[in-house]
Design a protein around this motif. Structure first.
Motif, PDB file in Angstrom:
ATOM      1  N   LEU A   1     -22.568  27.178  77.860  1.00 24.35           N
ATOM      2  CA  LEU A   1     -21.582  26.593  78.760  1.00 24.35           C
ATOM      3  C   LEU A   1     -20.938  25.398  78.250  1.00 24.35           C
ATOM      4  O   LEU A   1     -22.005  24.297  77.700  1.00 24.35           O
ATOM      5  CB  LEU A   1     -22.057  26.171  80.149  1.00 24.35           C
ATOM      6  CG  LEU A   1     -22.447  27.430  81.090  1.00 24.35           C
ATOM      7  CD1 LEU A   1     -23.917  28.024  80.879  1.00 24.35           C
ATOM      8  CD2 LEU A   1     -22.312  27.110  82.561  1.00 24.35           C
ATOM      9  N   ASP A   2     -19.839  25.124  77.941  1.00 25.23           N
ATOM     10  CA  ASP A   2     -19.412  23.953  77.347  1.00 25.23           C
ATOM     11  C   ASP A   2     -18.277  23.213  78.713  1.00 25.23           C
ATOM     12  O   ASP A   2     -17.491  23.951  79.249  1.00 25.23           O
ATOM     13  CB  ASP A   2     -18.488  24.216  76.200  1.00 25.23           C
ATOM     14  CG  ASP A   2     -19.371  24.562  75.120  1.00 25.23           C
ATOM     15  OD1 ASP A   2     -20.261  23.688  74.695  1.00 25.23           O
ATOM     16  OD2 ASP A   2     -19.090  25.736  74.590  1.00 25.23           O
ATOM     17  N   PHE A   3     -18.442  21.913  78.767  1.00 27.56           N
ATOM     18  CA  PHE A   3     -17.489  21.300  79.753  1.00 27.56           C
ATOM     19  C   PHE A   3     -17.507  19.878  79.633  1.00 27.56           C
ATOM     20  O   PHE A   3     -18.482  19.285  78.864  1.00 27.56           O
ATOM     21  CB  PHE A   3     -18.048  21.482  81.244  1.00 27.56           C
ATOM     22  CG  PHE A   3     -19.564  21.449  81.407  1.00 27.56           C
ATOM     23  CD1 PHE A   3     -19.871  20.119  82.280  1.00 27.56           C
ATOM     24  CD2 PHE A   3     -20.558  22.095  81.082  1.00 27.56           C
ATOM     25  CE1 PHE A   3     -21.309  19.700  82.080  1.00 27.56           C
ATOM     26  CE2 PHE A   3     -21.947  21.931  81.101  1.00 27.56           C
ATOM     27  CZ  PHE A   3     -22.197  20.594  81.921  1.00 27.56           C
ATOM     28  N   GLU A   4     -16.602  19.216  80.359  1.00 27.62           N
ATOM     29  CA  GLU A   4     -16.525  17.759  80.331  1.00 27.62           C
ATOM     30  C   GLU A   4     -16.968  17.036  81.722  1.00 27.62           C
ATOM     31  O   GLU A   4     -16.735  17.539  82.703  1.00 27.62           O
ATOM     32  CB  GLU A   4     -15.150  17.182  80.310  1.00 27.62           C
ATOM     33  CG  GLU A   4     -14.689  17.561  78.509  1.00 27.62           C
ATOM     34  CD  GLU A   4     -13.200  17.155  78.264  1.00 27.62           C
ATOM     35  OE1 GLU A   4     -12.548  16.601  79.246  1.00 27.62           O
ATOM     36  OE2 GLU A   4     -12.802  16.956  77.037  1.00 27.62           O
TER      37      GLU A   4
ATOM     38  N   CYS B   1     -28.963  28.961  78.072  1.00 28.53           N
ATOM     39  CA  CYS B   1     -30.001  29.637  78.655  1.00 28.53           C
ATOM     40  C   CYS B   1     -31.235  29.350  77.880  1.00 28.53           C
ATOM     41  O   CYS B   1     -31.015  29.225  76.463  1.00 28.53           O
ATOM     42  CB  CYS B   1     -29.836  31.152  78.944  1.00 28.53           C
ATOM     43  SG  CYS B   1     -29.393  32.009  77.622  1.00 28.53           S
ATOM     44  N   LEU B   2     -32.592  29.960  78.189  1.00 33.03           N
ATOM     45  CA  LEU B   2     -33.681  30.023  77.458  1.00 33.03           C
ATOM     46  C   LEU B   2     -33.223  30.730  75.930  1.00 33.03           C
ATOM     47  O   LEU B   2     -33.895  30.222  74.991  1.00 33.03           O
ATOM     48  CB  LEU B   2     -34.701  30.326  78.237  1.00 33.03           C
ATOM     49  CG  LEU B   2     -36.186  30.293  77.701  1.00 33.03           C
ATOM     50  CD1 LEU B   2     -36.604  29.113  77.174  1.00 33.03           C
ATOM     51  CD2 LEU B   2     -37.290  31.407  78.566  1.00 33.03           C
ATOM     52  N   CYS B   3     -32.933  31.875  76.170  1.00 30.59           N
ATOM     53  CA  CYS B   3     -32.738  32.762  74.585  1.00 30.59           C
ATOM     54  C   CYS B   3     -31.650  32.433  74.042  1.00 30.59           C
ATOM     55  O   CYS B   3     -31.503  32.689  73.014  1.00 30.59           O
ATOM     56  CB  CYS B   3     -32.654  34.276  74.940  1.00 30.59           C
ATOM     57  SG  CYS B   3     -31.175  34.825  75.979  1.00 30.59           S
TER      58      CYS B   3
ATOM     59  N   ILE C   1     -24.023  37.353  81.207  1.00 31.75           N
ATOM     60  CA  ILE C   1     -24.178  36.434  82.741  1.00 31.75           C
ATOM     61  C   ILE C   1     -24.088  37.600  83.724  1.00 31.75           C
ATOM     62  O   ILE C   1     -23.218  38.494  83.862  1.00 31.75           O
ATOM     63  CB  ILE C   1     -22.778  35.414  82.775  1.00 31.75           C
ATOM     64  CG1 ILE C   1     -22.820  34.842  81.647  1.00 31.75           C
ATOM     65  CG2 ILE C   1     -22.960  34.991  84.247  1.00 31.75           C
ATOM     66  CD1 ILE C   1     -21.412  33.698  81.640  1.00 31.75           C
ATOM     67  N   GLY C   2     -25.318  37.304  84.675  1.00 34.68           N
ATOM     68  CA  GLY C   2     -25.211  38.089  85.781  1.00 34.68           C
ATOM     69  C   GLY C   2     -24.882  37.059  86.869  1.00 34.68           C
ATOM     70  O   GLY C   2     -25.178  35.836  86.964  1.00 34.68           O
TER      71      GLY C   2
ATOM     72  N   THR D   1     -16.069  26.562  79.957  1.00 32.17           N
ATOM     73  CA  THR D   1     -16.204  27.540  78.867  1.00 32.17           C
ATOM     74  C   THR D   1     -17.439  28.119  78.947  1.00 32.17           C
ATOM     75  O   THR D   1     -18.457  27.586  78.745  1.00 32.17           O
ATOM     76  CB  THR D   1     -15.425  26.951  77.512  1.00 32.17           C
ATOM     77  OG1 THR D   1     -14.270  26.129  77.601  1.00 32.17           O
ATOM     78  CG2 THR D   1     -15.498  27.984  76.499  1.00 32.17           C
ATOM     79  N   LEU D   2     -17.335  29.446  79.133  1.00 32.06           N
ATOM     80  CA  LEU D   2     -18.517  30.356  79.167  1.00 32.06           C
ATOM     81  C   LEU D   2     -18.552  31.354  77.699  1.00 32.06           C
ATOM     82  O   LEU D   2     -17.587  31.751  77.367  1.00 32.06           O
ATOM     83  CB  LEU D   2     -18.462  31.259  80.024  1.00 32.06           C
ATOM     84  CG  LEU D   2     -18.573  30.615  81.666  1.00 32.06           C
ATOM     85  CD1 LEU D   2     -18.475  31.620  82.607  1.00 32.06           C
ATOM     86  CD2 LEU D   2     -19.905  29.829  81.910  1.00 32.06           C
ATOM     87  N   ALA D   3     -19.688  31.136  76.917  1.00 28.37           N
ATOM     88  CA  ALA D   3     -19.905  32.155  75.845  1.00 28.37           C
ATOM     89  C   ALA D   3     -20.869  32.899  76.110  1.00 28.37           C
ATOM     90  O   ALA D   3     -21.937  32.468  76.514  1.00 28.37           O
ATOM     91  CB  ALA D   3     -20.368  31.459  74.575  1.00 28.37           C
TER      92      ALA D   3
END
Length: 145
Positions: free
Chosen positions: A17-20, A10-12, A59-60, A52-54
């Motif tokens: 998100l990491d993915f293949e 995201c902007l900040c 996250i809304g 994978t979400l960090a």
């Protein structure tokens, strides 16, 4: 073909998100919901591998249909992804992806919802909302929404 590791944020920078993706391609959705959500056509890369979400506390999620939800950063408001309710398919915002590079732009969806005051240069497949939804019904997939 070897899968590419892609990263989005995201902007900040609070959400990552990491993915293949084997062959990333950008598609545009002109449906009313996407245009309201992203202030224009939603430009995204379709992902069917694990994401994978960090920063998940930032996250809304907005349930935009009975089959899909949209993710955004609660801190900066960045549009991040659409995903099906099972989280097995994502449409990750192309503008959030770092180093996407030169990729194909093969399709525009809900072309019948696109306002007349903008258009993309070049030729590509253009599907109406009905055509897109019929394709997913036939393929047993889930539409955006």
């Amino acid at each position: 073909m070897v899968a590419r590791q892609l990263k989005a944020k995201c902007l900040c920078g609070g959400v990552r998100l990491d993915f293949e993706c084997e062959e990333p391609q950008v598609g545009a959705c002109h449906c009313d919901v996407c245009r309201r959500w992203s202030s224009g056509p939603f430009m995204a890369v379709h992902v069917t591998t694990a994401v994978t979400l960090a920063g998940s506390d930032l996250i809304g999620l907005y349930q935009s249909s009975e089959w899909g939800e949209r993710g955004f950063c609660k801190a900066c408001g960045s549009t991040l992804f659409w995903r099906n309710r099972e989280a097995s398919e994502y449409a990750v915002s192309a503008t959030a992806i770092e180093d996407l590079g030169d990729v194909a732009f093969p399709v525009e969806l809900f072309i019948d919802s696109k306002p007349d005051w903008y258009a993309f240069a070049g030729d590509r497949k253009q599907m109406t909302g009905a055509e897109f939804l019929a394709q997913f019904t036939q393929d047993q997939g889930t539409p955006n929404g």
